[in-house]
Design a protein around this motif. Sequence first.
Motif, PDB file in Angstrom:
ATOM      1  N   HIS A 179      19.235  -7.586   9.892  1.00 39.71           N
ATOM      2  CA  HIS A 179      18.285  -6.493  10.660  1.00 39.71           C
ATOM      3  C   HIS A 179      17.024  -7.838  11.286  1.00 39.71           C
ATOM      4  CE1 HIS A 179      18.963  -3.378   7.814  1.00 39.71           C
ATOM      5  NE2 HIS A 179      19.123  -4.514   6.759  1.00 39.71           N
ATOM      6  N   HIS A 180      17.717  -7.630  12.521  1.00 39.91           N
ATOM      7  CA  HIS A 180      16.852  -8.957  13.229  1.00 39.91           C
ATOM      8  C   HIS A 180      16.245  -8.061  15.088  1.00 39.91           C
ATOM      9  CE1 HIS A 180      20.665  -7.284  15.423  1.00 39.91           C
ATOM     10  NE2 HIS A 180      20.403  -7.746  16.450  1.00 39.91           N
ATOM     11  N   GLN A 181      15.317  -8.549  15.126  1.00 41.92           N
ATOM     12  CA  GLN A 181      14.143  -7.796  16.011  1.00 41.92           C
ATOM     13  C   GLN A 181      15.201  -8.152  17.738  1.00 41.92           C
ATOM     14  OE1 GLN A 181      13.216 -10.655  13.397  1.00 41.92           O
ATOM     15  NE2 GLN A 181      13.628  -8.719  12.469  1.00 41.92           N
ATOM     16  N   GLY A 182      16.159  -9.414  18.042  1.00 41.72           N
ATOM     17  CA  GLY A 182      16.156  -9.558  19.445  1.00 41.72           C
ATOM     18  C   GLY A 182      18.027  -9.928  19.850  1.00 41.72           C
ATOM     19  N   GLY A 235       9.096  -4.786  19.318  1.00 40.81           N
ATOM     20  CA  GLY A 235      10.490  -4.130  18.358  1.00 40.81           C
ATOM     21  C   GLY A 235      11.746  -4.545  18.808  1.00 40.81           C
ATOM     22  N   MET A 236      11.776  -4.581  19.645  1.00 38.68           N
ATOM     23  CA  MET A 236      13.937  -4.593  19.795  1.00 38.68           C
ATOM     24  C   MET A 236      13.537  -5.657  21.255  1.00 38.68           C
ATOM     25  SD  MET A 236      16.891  -6.301  18.734  1.00 38.68           S
ATOM     26  CE  MET A 236      17.174  -4.594  16.923  1.00 38.68           C
ATOM     27  N   PHE A 237      13.840  -6.728  21.222  1.00 36.17           N
ATOM     28  CA  PHE A 237      14.356  -7.478  22.228  1.00 36.17           C
ATOM     29  C   PHE A 237      15.070  -8.024  22.774  1.00 36.17           C
ATOM     30  CE2 PHE A 237      10.754  -8.096  20.021  1.00 36.17           C
ATOM     31  CZ  PHE A 237       9.328  -7.689  20.689  1.00 36.17           C
ATOM     32  N   TYR A 238      15.906  -7.835  23.976  1.00 35.06           N
ATOM     33  CA  TYR A 238      16.776  -8.260  24.945  1.00 35.06           C
ATOM     34  C   TYR A 238      16.717  -9.897  25.534  1.00 35.06           C
ATOM     35  CZ  TYR A 238      21.679  -9.883  27.626  1.00 35.06           C
ATOM     36  OH  TYR A 238      21.792 -10.429  27.958  1.00 35.06           O
ATOM     37  N   VAL A 239      17.039 -10.649  25.150  1.00 38.56           N
ATOM     38  CA  VAL A 239      16.394 -12.083  25.481  1.00 38.56           C
ATOM     39  C   VAL A 239      17.613 -12.503  26.454  1.00 38.56           C
ATOM     40  CG1 VAL A 239      14.988 -14.472  25.357  1.00 38.56           C
ATOM     41  CG2 VAL A 239      15.259 -12.711  23.491  1.00 38.56           C
ATOM     42  N   PHE A 263       6.775 -12.958  20.152  1.00 43.66           N
ATOM     43  CA  PHE A 263       7.184 -11.658  19.785  1.00 43.66           C
ATOM     44  C   PHE A 263       7.902 -11.021  18.616  1.00 43.66           C
ATOM     45  CE2 PHE A 263       8.407 -12.690  24.268  1.00 43.66           C
ATOM     46  CZ  PHE A 263       7.699 -11.985  25.101  1.00 43.66           C
ATOM     47  N   ASN A 264       7.196 -12.145  17.607  1.00 42.89           N
ATOM     48  CA  ASN A 264       7.739 -11.603  15.767  1.00 42.89           C
ATOM     49  C   ASN A 264       8.754 -12.187  15.473  1.00 42.89           C
ATOM     50  OD1 ASN A 264       4.176 -11.600  15.830  1.00 42.89           O
ATOM     51  ND2 ASN A 264       4.640  -9.870  16.409  1.00 42.89           N
ATOM     52  N   ILE A 265       9.622 -12.823  16.637  1.00 43.25           N
ATOM     53  CA  ILE A 265      10.931 -12.339  16.104  1.00 43.25           C
ATOM     54  C   ILE A 265      11.303 -13.335  15.136  1.00 43.25           C
ATOM     55  CG2 ILE A 265      13.099 -13.028  17.086  1.00 43.25           C
ATOM     56  CD1 ILE A 265      12.223 -11.819  19.682  1.00 43.25           C
ATOM     57  N   GLU A 266      11.479 -12.767  13.673  1.00 42.15           N
ATOM     58  CA  GLU A 266      11.848 -13.988  12.464  1.00 42.15           C
ATOM     59  C   GLU A 266      13.508 -14.002  12.441  1.00 42.15           C
ATOM     60  OE1 GLU A 266       9.747 -14.911  10.815  1.00 42.15           O
ATOM     61  OE2 GLU A 266       7.640 -14.236  11.523  1.00 42.15           O
ATOM     62  N   THR A 267      14.364 -12.987  13.060  1.00 43.97           N
ATOM     63  CA  THR A 267      15.951 -13.088  12.965  1.00 43.97           C
ATOM     64  C   THR A 267      16.430 -12.488  14.457  1.00 43.97           C
ATOM     65  OG1 THR A 267      15.771 -12.355  10.897  1.00 43.97           O
ATOM     66  CG2 THR A 267      18.542 -12.244  11.822  1.00 43.97           C
TER      67      THR A 267
END
Length: 240
Positions: free
Chosen positions: A47-50, A89-93, A161-165
Amino acid sequence: MNRPYVFCHMMCALDGKIMGGYMGTPQGRAAGDAFYDIAFGKEPFYHHQGWLSGRVTTDDNFTFYRKPDLDEDAPVVPAGDFIAQPDFGMFYVSVDPHGKLGWKSSTLRYVDTTAHVVEVLTERVGNAYRAFLRKLGISYIIAGETELDHGLALSKLKEEFNIETLMLGGGGVLNWSFLQAGMCDEISIVLAAAADGSPDTPPVFRAAEGISESKALGFTPKEAKAMDGGAVWLRYGVNR
């Protein structure tokens, strides 16, 4: 830990290659479906955010080697990072140290997943490229003087961006650089029951001069699971 939990999630052939003709076989397509479902499906395991990839992987899949539309006379933009949509909520880095990717939009679509684009730049990227990203509404963070500072990039991704995973998704040079920097926690490999023997396609991991060393690392097996179409899903912890 002031950074996201990072798992490297890749699909590869029996010979370790992440691209090539094997992907078009029935076994390769089945492995591709399993790869997507594990990370992005209706009931994902992670359950990742990016997810994060390098410039070449981004060009291969999303920007297709277009040149950025730069205005060398653009007004000087403010120094530092540009955070356009921190709550998407979902990011492509995309790691783009020299500012070369020719984006057309601030979002992208990967199968059923929509993500806001975040560029990871270095201080050497000029004003014209930063203005180009701002005009499109693409977020960017600065992480390093001339080369990627892995730890700084990850800490900013978590804070801004609050990316935890975070999923690390290639290519091989980027994957190995994160491992060598001690910034990857888990390896997830979907192994296709296929191969093509190509001598030119990249592997899951590859050292590159000036970026990482070919220093051996050990891993601890966590899980092995048979999937549809003959694929096998392998998970490993990274030994410190």
